[in-house]
Design an enzyme around this catalytic site. Structure first.
Site, PDB file in Angstrom:
ATOM      1  N   ARG A   1      -3.590  40.390 -24.592  1.00 52.75           N
ATOM      2  CA  ARG A   1      -3.382  39.953 -23.218  1.00 52.75           C
ATOM      3  C   ARG A   1      -2.329  38.858 -23.235  1.00 52.75           C
ATOM      4  O   ARG A   1      -2.214  38.082 -24.187  1.00 52.75           O
ATOM      5  CB  ARG A   1      -4.675  39.498 -22.553  1.00 52.75           C
ATOM      6  CG  ARG A   1      -5.401  38.318 -23.152  1.00 52.75           C
ATOM      7  CD  ARG A   1      -6.573  37.961 -22.241  1.00 52.75           C
ATOM      8  NE  ARG A   1      -7.338  36.821 -22.738  1.00 52.75           N
ATOM      9  CZ  ARG A   1      -8.177  36.122 -21.974  1.00 52.75           C
ATOM     10  NH1 ARG A   1      -8.333  36.433 -20.712  1.00 52.75           N
ATOM     11  NH2 ARG A   1      -8.867  35.106 -22.481  1.00 52.75           N
TER      12      ARG A   1
ATOM     13  N   ASP B   1      -9.767  36.612 -27.871  1.00 52.54           N
ATOM     14  CA  ASP B   1      -8.413  36.145 -28.235  1.00 52.54           C
ATOM     15  C   ASP B   1      -8.360  35.655 -29.679  1.00 52.54           C
ATOM     16  O   ASP B   1      -7.815  34.579 -29.960  1.00 52.54           O
ATOM     17  CB  ASP B   1      -7.974  35.014 -27.308  1.00 52.54           C
ATOM     18  CG  ASP B   1      -7.971  35.425 -25.845  1.00 52.54           C
ATOM     19  OD1 ASP B   1      -7.884  36.627 -25.562  1.00 52.54           O
ATOM     20  OD2 ASP B   1      -8.059  34.526 -24.983  1.00 52.54           O
TER      21      ASP B   1
ATOM     22  N   GLN C   1     -14.585  32.809 -30.795  1.00 50.24           N
ATOM     23  CA  GLN C   1     -13.461  32.627 -29.872  1.00 50.24           C
ATOM     24  C   GLN C   1     -12.327  31.875 -30.569  1.00 50.24           C
ATOM     25  O   GLN C   1     -12.540  30.807 -31.145  1.00 50.24           O
ATOM     26  CB  GLN C   1     -13.899  31.855 -28.626  1.00 50.24           C
ATOM     27  CG  GLN C   1     -12.773  31.693 -27.607  1.00 50.24           C
ATOM     28  CD  GLN C   1     -13.217  31.047 -26.309  1.00 50.24           C
ATOM     29  OE1 GLN C   1     -14.391  30.762 -26.118  1.00 50.24           O
ATOM     30  NE2 GLN C   1     -12.281  30.820 -25.404  1.00 50.24           N
ATOM     31  N   ASP C   2     -11.113  32.462 -30.520  1.00 45.91           N
ATOM     32  CA  ASP C   2      -9.913  31.814 -31.071  1.00 45.91           C
ATOM     33  C   ASP C   2     -10.027  31.578 -32.582  1.00 45.91           C
ATOM     34  O   ASP C   2      -9.781  30.465 -33.062  1.00 45.91           O
ATOM     35  CB  ASP C   2      -9.636  30.498 -30.355  1.00 45.91           C
ATOM     36  CG  ASP C   2      -9.226  30.695 -28.903  1.00 45.91           C
ATOM     37  OD1 ASP C   2      -9.250  31.847 -28.446  1.00 45.91           O
ATOM     38  OD2 ASP C   2      -8.881  29.703 -28.238  1.00 45.91           O
TER      39      ASP C   2
ATOM     40  N   THR D   1      -8.609  22.651 -28.466  1.00 43.26           N
ATOM     41  CA  THR D   1      -8.430  23.782 -29.379  1.00 43.26           C
ATOM     42  C   THR D   1      -7.603  23.409 -30.601  1.00 43.26           C
ATOM     43  O   THR D   1      -7.924  23.785 -31.737  1.00 43.26           O
ATOM     44  CB  THR D   1      -7.763  24.958 -28.643  1.00 43.26           C
ATOM     45  OG1 THR D   1      -8.538  25.298 -27.491  1.00 43.26           O
ATOM     46  CG2 THR D   1      -7.656  26.176 -29.546  1.00 43.26           C
TER      47      THR D   1
ATOM     48  N   GLN E   1     -13.689  27.258 -27.720  1.00 42.57           N
ATOM     49  CA  GLN E   1     -12.669  27.639 -28.684  1.00 42.57           C
ATOM     50  C   GLN E   1     -13.003  26.986 -30.027  1.00 42.57           C
ATOM     51  O   GLN E   1     -13.245  25.784 -30.104  1.00 42.57           O
ATOM     52  CB  GLN E   1     -11.285  27.179 -28.221  1.00 42.57           C
ATOM     53  CG  GLN E   1     -10.814  27.841 -26.925  1.00 42.57           C
ATOM     54  CD  GLN E   1     -11.252  27.090 -25.680  1.00 42.57           C
ATOM     55  OE1 GLN E   1     -12.135  26.236 -25.721  1.00 42.57           O
ATOM     56  NE2 GLN E   1     -10.641  27.419 -24.543  1.00 42.57           N
TER      57      GLN E   1
ATOM     58  N   TRP F   1      -0.709  35.786 -22.931  1.00 41.17           N
ATOM     59  CA  TRP F   1      -0.835  34.340 -22.747  1.00 41.17           C
ATOM     60  C   TRP F   1       0.503  33.762 -22.280  1.00 41.17           C
ATOM     61  O   TRP F   1       0.558  32.830 -21.492  1.00 41.17           O
ATOM     62  CB  TRP F   1      -1.274  33.707 -24.070  1.00 41.17           C
ATOM     63  CG  TRP F   1      -1.678  32.274 -23.975  1.00 41.17           C
ATOM     64  CD1 TRP F   1      -1.952  31.561 -22.844  1.00 41.17           C
ATOM     65  CD2 TRP F   1      -1.858  31.362 -25.068  1.00 41.17           C
ATOM     66  NE1 TRP F   1      -2.300  30.254 -23.154  1.00 41.17           N
ATOM     67  CE2 TRP F   1      -2.246  30.110 -24.525  1.00 41.17           C
ATOM     68  CE3 TRP F   1      -1.733  31.479 -26.439  1.00 41.17           C
ATOM     69  CZ2 TRP F   1      -2.498  29.005 -25.317  1.00 41.17           C
ATOM     70  CZ3 TRP F   1      -1.988  30.368 -27.231  1.00 41.17           C
ATOM     71  CH2 TRP F   1      -2.371  29.148 -26.674  1.00 41.17           C
TER      72      TRP F   1
END
Length: 374
Positions: free
Chosen positions: A292, A236, A214-215, A158, A192, A294
Site C-alpha cells: 500500500r 506493513d 506491526q512494522d 516508530t 508499531q 505510503w
C-alpha cells in the site's frame, strides 16, 4: 569527443538490449538462467541506470577502494553468554570498536537469546554480525512506538522502537534472528514494533530472520540487499523508502484480518527508491495486499515469486488516495501461485514486460557491483 563516444556506446547497448530481448522472448530454448546471466553481464559492464545517473566513476572507485581496504584488514571478536568469548553481550562488543573504524570487524555471536536493544551508530562502519547457521542467535526486545523512553520521558515512536537499529554503512548480518515480540491488536494506536531498522547504506543480510507483528522491518533508507531471509509480520511489515533487493526471501503474514506486506515511501518521482522482490515466497494467514502506498510515488516489484491464496485479488492499495493511482509503480513479473492471478488486479498495477523488468532483476538494482562482497 569523449562524451559523444559514451553516448554512442550507450545507444549501441540499448539496441543490443532490444535485439537480444526479442530473441530471448521468442526462443523456447532460452532459459531464465541464461536470460539473467546475459542481463547481468550487460548491466555490469554498462552500470545500472541509477549508477550512470548519480555516481561518477571517480566516486565509485573511491568506494571500492575503501571497502577493499576494510576487508583486507578484517578482525574478529567473539560474543558468548557463557563467558567463553571476548564479551558476554553485544553492546559491550560494539563499544570496544574505535569510532571511525576503517577495518571490517566481525562479531562472532554464539548461540543464545540476547535481550538487548542495539544501536550500530554511524561512526561504526564495516561491522558484521555473524551467527551459527545451525543455531542462529536471537536478538530480542519488545519496545513499541508508544513506550515511554527512560531518557527523554517521551514516547519512542516508530523510529526508536527497533530491537536493533543500524545507522552505519557497510553493515553485514549473517545467520541472525532479529525479533520484536510486541503483538499488534487491531484498532490500538502506537503498536508499531520494529525488529530491525536499516538506516545505513550498502548493508547486506544473509540467512537472517526478522520476526515481529506491526512494522517488523524498517527498510528506512540507503542501499540494502537481503538474501535467503525470513520476514514475518502482520501490518506493513516491510516499510520505508530504502532501495532494496530481496532475493530468495520468505514473506510470512500473521495478520488476523486485512493487512499489507509492504508500505514503501517513495515521495517524489526522481527518488531512486523502491523494493524489488525476486524469487520470493509469500505465505501466511489473513488477507494481504502486496503493498500500500505510503508515499505518493511508492515503488514495489515482485518477480518470479510464488504467492499463496492470501493475496487479495486487487493486489495493491493506494491507501485511500486515488491521486496515487497514476503515480505509484507497482509491478509483477512472471509470478506464480493462486495469489499471482492478475484477474481482479487494480487497473494501475503493471504486468511488466521483459524490458521493464530488467532494472529490478539483479544486484545492479542496488549498485551491488560496487559494494557487495562475493
Amino acid at each position: 569527443m569523449a562524451s559523444n563516444h559514451r553516448v554512442f556506446t550507450f545507444i549501441l547497448f540499448l539496441v543490443s538490449l532490444h535485439v537480444n530481448l526479442h530473441f530471448i522472448s521468442s526462443s523456447s530454448s532460452s532459459s531464465k538462467a541464461d536470460f539473467e546471466r546475459w542481463v547481468w553481464w550487460n548491466m555490469k559492464n554498462h552500470r545500472s541506470r541509477k549508477a550512470m545517473e548519480s555516481v561518477s566513476g571517480r566516486e565509485t572507485r573511491q568506494m571500492d577502494e575503501k571497502l577493499r581496504r576494510a576487508e583486507m584488514n578484517k578482525v574478529s571478536i567473539s560474543v558468548s553468554q557463557d563467558g567463553n568469548g571476548d564479551f558476554t553481550n553485544i553492546k559491550d562488543a560494539l563499544s570496544s570498536i574505535p569510532p571511525r573504524n576503517k577495518r571490517r570487524v566481525v562479531l562472532i555471536i554464539k548461540p543464545g537469546v540476547y535481550r538487548e536493544k542495539i544501536l550500530v551508530p554511524k561512526t561504526l562502519p564495516f561491522v558484521t554480525f555473524l551467527g551459527d547457521s545451525e543455531d542462529p542467535p536471537t536478538i530480542t526486545g519488545n519496545d513499541t512506538a508508544s513506550v515511554v523512553s527512560d531518557d527523554t520521558g517521551k514516547p519512542l515512536k516508530t523510529y526508536r522502537s527497533p530491537t536493533v537499529a543500524v545507522d552505519a554503512d557497510y553493515f553485514v548480518a549473517i545467520n541472525i534472528k532479529f525479533e520484536n515480540t510486541a503483538m499488534h491488536e487491531v484498532g490500538r494506536e502506537g503498536e508499531q514494533a520494529v525488529a530491525l531498522r536499516a538506516s545505513g547504506t550498502k548493508t547486506a543480510f544473509y540467512n537472517c530472520s526478522f520476526m515481529g507483528s506491526q512494522d517488523t522491518l524498517y527498510d528506512h533508507k540507503g542501499l540494502h540487499y537481503f538474501n535467503n531471509c525470513f520476514i514475518q509480520g502482520s501490518v506493513d511489515f516491510i516499510f520505508g523508502y530504502g532501495t532494496s533487493l530481496y532475493e530468495n526471501c520468505h514473506l510470512n503474514s500473521v495478520a488476523k484480518k486485512v493487512a499489507s506486506l509492504t508500505a514503501q515511501k517513495r515521495t517524489i518521482s526522481s527518488l531512486a527508491s523502491g523494493f524489488s522482490f525476486k524469487d520470493c515466497l509469500v505465505t501466511g494467514s489473513g488477507t494481504v495486499y502486496l503493498g500500500r502506498a505510503w508515499g505518493d510515488y511508492s515503488r514495489v516489484v515482485f518477480s518470479y515469486t510464488f504467492m499463496d491464496n492470501l493475496v487479495i485479488p486487487r493486489g495493491w492499495s493506494d491507501w485511500g488516495d486515488q491521486k496515487r493511482d497514476q503515480r505509484v509503480y507497482y509491478g509483477e513479473y512472471k509470478c506464480k501461485g493462486p495469489g499471482a492471478n492478475m484477474t481482479g488486479r487494480v487497473p494501475w498495477a503493471r504486468v511488466l514486460t521483459d524490458e521493464e523488468a530488467i532494472p529490478f532483476l539483479g544486484t545492479y538494482f542496488v549498485d551491488g557491483d560496487t559494494w557487495l562482497i562475493n
